[in-house]
Every structure is written in C-alpha cells, then in structure tokens.
Design a protein around this motif. Structure first.
Motif, PDB file in Angstrom:
ATOM      1  N   MET A   9      37.075  40.755  41.668  1.00  0.00           N
ATOM      2  CA  MET A   9      38.052  39.673  41.793  1.00  0.00           C
ATOM      3  C   MET A   9      37.500  38.618  42.756  1.00  0.00           C
ATOM      4  O   MET A   9      37.955  38.476  43.874  1.00  0.00           O
ATOM      5  CB  MET A   9      39.393  40.205  42.301  1.00  0.00           C
ATOM      6  N   VAL A  12      39.932  36.021  44.530  1.00  0.00           N
ATOM      7  CA  VAL A  12      40.895  36.422  45.548  1.00  0.00           C
ATOM      8  C   VAL A  12      40.296  36.171  46.923  1.00  0.00           C
ATOM      9  O   VAL A  12      39.223  36.699  47.234  1.00  0.00           O
ATOM     10  CB  VAL A  12      41.282  37.900  45.396  1.00  0.00           C
ATOM     11  N   PRO A  18      45.371  40.717  45.470  1.00  0.00           N
ATOM     12  CA  PRO A  18      45.538  40.023  44.191  1.00  0.00           C
ATOM     13  C   PRO A  18      47.009  39.720  43.940  1.00  0.00           C
ATOM     14  O   PRO A  18      47.896  40.445  44.414  1.00  0.00           O
ATOM     15  CB  PRO A  18      44.988  41.026  43.174  1.00  0.00           C
TER      16      PRO A  18
END
Length: 372
Positions: A9, A12, A18
């Motif tokens: 991710m 993020v 998240p």
C-alpha cells in the motif's frame, strides 16, 4: 517471500492505517441485517505491522477529549462526550444511577390510615416522591446514629375527608416540613443479658433545621407538589410522619437522583452516491424520523441530502430493499457519545455530572493508592 502489508500500500502515508482499516477501527458499520465491527481494538500492537502505534497516550487523550453541551434545562441535559472509550461512558452512567447520594423518605410512622391504600403501599409511594433538598448538606444516618438536624428531615401528613363531602385527592403538597423534629415517639426495644424482652420505650428527637443558614431562606419540601399519594372517600383519614434520610440508588431506586441516564453513539449517515429526482423523494419518505431532505440543484432537478443525522434511530428502513445499501451507509462513531441526563429535581443535571466526575476521580485515586 512474505511481504509486509504496508509494502503493498504505497499510497498510505507512514503512521496511518489504510482507509478501510481505519473505518473498521473507528466506526460501527450498521448493515441491514446486523451491525459489524462493534468491538474496540485495545491491544497496543494490533497495527504494528503497518507502523501504527495503537497504545493509549495521555497527551493524545487530552488533545482529543472534549465535552460539548447541546441542550441544558432545569431538569434535563444533553451533551456530547468525544474521544473516550465506551467503558468510561458507561462508568458515568452507572455512577449517576446508583452511586450519587440523594434524600428520600425511608421511615414512615403511621398513626392512622383508613384509606383503601395499604400501609406498606402508602409508605412505598411516599418513598418515591423526589425531595427538594441538597444531599451535600446532610450526613448519612447509620443504625447506631441518633437522628438530628444534619441527617434527618421530618415531614408530617394529616388529611381527612369529611363525611358527606366529595372524595379528596391527597397530593404531595400536603407533606409539611417539621423543622423542629419529630412529633411522634420512635419505638426502641431494650433487651437484657438474659434475653428477656422489656416493654418498648418511646423516645422522640428534636432539631432546629430552620435555624441553619442553608434552610433559613428556603423551606424543604417535595420537588413536585402535584404527585398523587392517595384518594380518600368520606370519613377516611391519613395521619403519618415521614423521615427523610440520605442514601444511594444501589441501595434502593428511590435514592437515584436521575429519572434516567443513558447514552448512544453518534449516528453517521453517508450517501455513497448521488440520489436524485424520484429516487431522492423515495428516500425521504422511507425515513420515519426525517433524517434526509431534498435540495434543488438545478431547474427541475433535485438531490437528496443528509439534513439531520443526529435524529437517526438506527431503524435501517433507508437501506432495506432494492439494493439501497449501495446508496446509503449507516454508521456509529465509536468514540463519540450523545449523553442524556434527566434529573428528578434534587440537583440540576449539570451538578449531577460534576459530582459523578468527582466520584470517578476518587475511585481512580483509590486504585492508584492500592497499586502503589
């Protein structure tokens, strides 16, 4: 090779969760069948793999916690407590109901009762009448204490319905405060060492509550003068004396200073996509508490908006049928509580909350002292 979820991710920011995880952590998701993610994550290392510290920090709590008063009147109060755990909110509720002292009728000396109301029922009804007296000015009366002006309030009730007259309704305004103490003798039983019972001796007590500065300007009496105690027929009579003492709601509900104290999580109603025209009108009609409203965005074009989210009662009518859960989401904020206090009248609701804070503070100090 195992990869950390944070590596999958890149969008993020470091130190943040998240969006979908943050939503589950801070919100209760209310689906049409049942709510989900109702638990609170307490473990400090729950999100350590994502680089997020979930531990409780005092400075962070002080920055996030706040109280906002929404409505305040003589008898009730509504306020928001933001940034606390549900256990703390529930602690305030329990203290308000069961651990805040107040004054209530505990002993009823009945000299004459020819009404249809039995003695024990009459005494119980009298005990539930809220007394307009500040409990902070009085002491507790234990079994070994002698009644005096600092631990006992005396009321007299003497009403009679004359023969040949109409029926008489006895209300709480008939309770007359006796500032000089009891006019009835109190029964006490003496026994010898050989367990041979002697006849009962009778002793009354006197006081001078009207001379105390706390009561010189304001007489003591029931908070509400129109509470019905009994109804008398022709020839019936009630003569009694009621003694008021200090107590707490965990002993008996008559000492509870609140009619009720309750809280709920702040509702959060979100439109997942724009709802227009006929669909918007249908949504407004589906909600029984008028959470939604219609806004004109162009000539002949209308759009649904969330106008009153605090009014949501979680009936979930807006997400039932025809895939409405794709248009509307209902949530509850886990750390935002709408708290309501309804006082019985002895103390104002804002004073009750302040006293509850002091009691919780004392409890915390006792725990810290025991641990140290």
């Amino acid at each position: 090779m195992h990869r950390s979820p944070a590596l999958d991710m890149p969008d993020v920011p470091k130190g943040q969760l998240p969006p979908h995880i943050e939503l589950q952590r801070t919100r209760v998701l209310c689906n049409f069948d049942a709510p989900t993610h109702t638990e609170n994550v307490q473990y400090s290392g729950a999100y350590s793999s994502m680089g997020v510290d979930n531990s409780l920090r005092m400075d962070q709590f002080c920055n996030n916690f706040r109280v906002e008063v929404i409505r305040l009147s003589e008898d009730d109060m509504e306020f928001d407590m933001i940034g606390i755990d549900p256990s703390i909110a529930n602690a305030f509720r329990r203290i308000l109901i069961a651990e805040l002292p107040t004054m209530a009728i505990e002993k009823v000396l009945i000299a004459n009762n020819t009404s249809v109301v039995q003695d024990e029922v009459l005494a119980h009804r009298l005990g539930l009448i809220p007394i307009d007296a500040d409990p902070r000015l009085f002491d507790y009366l234990s079994e070994n204490d002698t009644p005096n002006e600092k631990n006992t309030i005396v009321f007299n009730l003497h009403v009679r319905c004359e023969r040949g007259g109409p029926r008489l309704t006895v209300k709480s305004n008939e309770l007359k405060w006796l500032p000089h103490g009891s006019e009835f003798p109190l029964a006490t039983e003496n026994t010898t060492s050989s367990s041979t019972s002697k006849p009962k001796t009778y002793t009354s007590f006197s006081c001078s509550q009207d001379s105390l500065p706390e009561f010189s300007d304001k007489s003591i009496g029931p908070k509400h003068p129109d509470i019905i105690i009994a109804k008398l027929g022709p020839g019936q009579e009630i003569e009694l004396e009621a003694h008021v003492v200090k107590g707490m709601g965990k002993t008996h509900a008559k000492w509870s200073p609140v009619a009720t104290a309750w809280y709920r999580m702040l509702p959060e109603v979100v439109l997942l996509q724009e709802i227009e025209d006929e669909k918007a009108e249908e949504l407004v009609k589906k909600c029984p508490v008028n959470v939604f409203d219609i806004e004109d965005i162009a000539k002949g074009k209308k759009k649904a908006t969330v106008a009153r989210p605090r009014a949501c009662t979680l009936c979930r009518e807006c997400i039932r049928g025809d895939d409405w859960d794709k248009y509307v989401a209902i949530r509850r904020v886990k750390n935002h509580f709408i708290f309501t206090i309804e006082s019985t009248g002895a103390l104002p609701p804002e004073v009750l909350f302040n006293e509850a804070v002091k009691i919780l503070e004392d409890k915390c100090e006792r725990v810290i002292t025991e641990l140290s």
